[in-house]
Scaffold this motif. Structure first.
Motif: not given
Length: 465
Positions: A175-185
């Motif tokens: 999953n490389d969706d920017p919103t998802y990755l930002t939430r992970c961070a």
């Protein structure tokens, strides 16, 4: 003369798609800056005034630093002075050890990059966690910033997704969706904020009249780094001082518009004292700045407010990436700062400039990085780093241009080159200039010959009248 930049750039240019994306991304930031500038009728007046304020402050630096430190101490802040990077790092280590801190979160700070603080502390058992998203991504990838404002913009979201998966931050594989990755961070960093015993920030501006530490961010990570840990450490270069709030207003209007084309940063935080029950340290770092101010030709380089506009517009930086430069700050301003710091080690960067002076045109405080680079080029022979081939070429050109007979003869015979095979005359082995360039076709008549013919013809017409 070192050829570091040329060799590094050659490697990056092999990936044409990535370079094109890099070029377009930063040119987009330049256009956003222009759009913002056009919306403010007094834009050029703001730039001139900001330049004057910086020039005044730097020439009265001791007075403003004394006023600034006095206000901080009145507010219960510990003020320390570091002469160089080594002393700064030792100071930070001592503060952390004295407070039994084993983990520190920090917001983005190029000052700590300059001093190599992260590696120093981590080698001594202190866990340093970058809280800026871009810096955190690079930290996990074991990379350095490639830009002073958007340090990880050259990293693709696929690379980020892969890194987060390896670090156990992303439960959804692929999953490389920017919103998802930002939430992970955010989920990962929240845990770090809660565990950290200290928080560190840089400083965009220090207000002498009030003792304010002003930090500009788009993510709020500076606020998180200072509101949860009870110990706050500030890393600040001497040149960050501005006289008062009225002066600060000019830079607030210029900084973000020049950097990213935003009206202002999302968060502009002011720190005057420690949080209730906490402690605050401000470390003022020289690290060569006193020597820079003494340089009659280049001291105004210290006016830089680190907006990155010169990088965004620079055709060389955009097409070679920040990792092509030998100094930790790339682009036009990095070339100048690198030469001030160590001219022999960083001379290879001065060729990374077309002298288009677009950076001079966009600099919000008239540092004029390109003009400074031109001056540095004149000093290369003094440093013993001048390129012998370029010196020989310059000598040959001076012989031609100073001798009318030689110059006119060269113009007359130049068209002969049009009949020579381009594979020979345009060989990159004979001239590196031929890489990416086509040989020009020389005119049968030079401009000088045509001008004389026109003058003669005009003279006849006048005589006939």
């Amino acid at each position: 003369m070192s050829t570091f930049h040329a060799k590094r750039a050659r490697e990056f240019l092999k990936d044409s798609a990535k370079i094109t994306h890099h070029d377009q991304t930063f040119w987009g930031m330049r256009m956003a800056r222009d759009k913002m500038a056009r919306q403010i009728p007094e834009w050029e007046e703001l730039r001139e005034k900001a330049s004057e304020i910086k020039r005044h402050t730097l020439t009265h630096l001791a007075d403003y630093l004394e006023e600034f430190s006095s206000h901080l101490e009145q507010n219960g802040v510990h003020v320390l002075w570091a002469k160089d990077a080594a002393e700064f790092n030792q100071m930070v280590l001592k503060i952390l050890n004295d407070h039994h801190v084993k983990k520190m979160v920090k917001s983005k700070s190029m000052m700590t990059e300059e001093c190599g603080m992260n590696d120093f502390l981590m080698a001594r058992g202190i866990d340093v966690v970058e809280s800026d998203l871009g810096e955190r991504i690079l930290q996990l990838m074991h990379l350095k910033p490639a830009h002073i404002v958007v340090p990880a913009i050259h990293i693709t979201r696929q690379q980020v997704a892969h890194t987060f998966e390896e670090e156990g931050m992303s439960p959804e594989k692929g999953n490389d969706d920017p919103t998802y990755l930002t939430r992970c961070a955010r989920n990962s960093l929240r845990h770090e904020f809660m565990e950290a015993g200290a928080g560190m920030t840089g400083c965009n501006f220090g207000v002498a009249k009030t003792g304010d530490i002003v930090v500009c961010t788009n993510e709020g990570n500076a606020d998180m780094s200072t509101s949860m840990p009870k110990l706050h450490i500030v890393a600040m270069g001497l040149e960050k001082i501005v006289p008062d709030y009225a002066s600060l207003a000019f830079f607030q209007r210029l900084l973000c518009r020049s950097a990213t084309g935003q009206p202002t940063t999302t968060y502009t935080s002011h720190f005057r004292k420690a949080r209730p029950g906490g402690e605050m340290y401000v470390i003022l770092i020289d690290n060569g700045r006193s020597d820079f101010i003494a340089d009659a030709n280049h001291w105004e380089t210290l006016k830089c407010i680190r907006c990155g506009a010169c990088m965004n517009t620079c055709p060389v930086y955009r097409r070679s990436t920040g990792y092509s430069y030998s100094f930790f700050i790339p682009g036009p301003i990095g070339i100048d700062l690198g030469m001030l710091k160590d001219p022999k080690a960083n001379s290879g960067n001065v060729s990374a400039c077309s002298l288009c002076l677009s950076c001079d045109d966009v600099c919000p405080v008239h540092v004029n990085p390109g003009s400074q680079i031109y001056l540095w080029r004149q000093q290369l022979e003094h440093f013993g780093t001048a390129n012998p081939e370029k010196e020989f070429m310059s000598w040959g050109m001076s012989v031609v241009f100073r001798n009318y007979f030689v110059y006119n003869t060269a113009l007359k015979v130049a068209p002969i080159l049009n009949h020579m095979p381009e594979a020979i005359i345009g060989s990159p082995k004979l001239s590196p200039w031929c890489v990416g360039h086509e040989m020009p076709e020389f005119a049968q008549k030079s401009f000088h010959v045509m001008e004389k013919e026109l003058e003669k013809e005009y003279g006849k017409e006048q005589a006939e009248k």
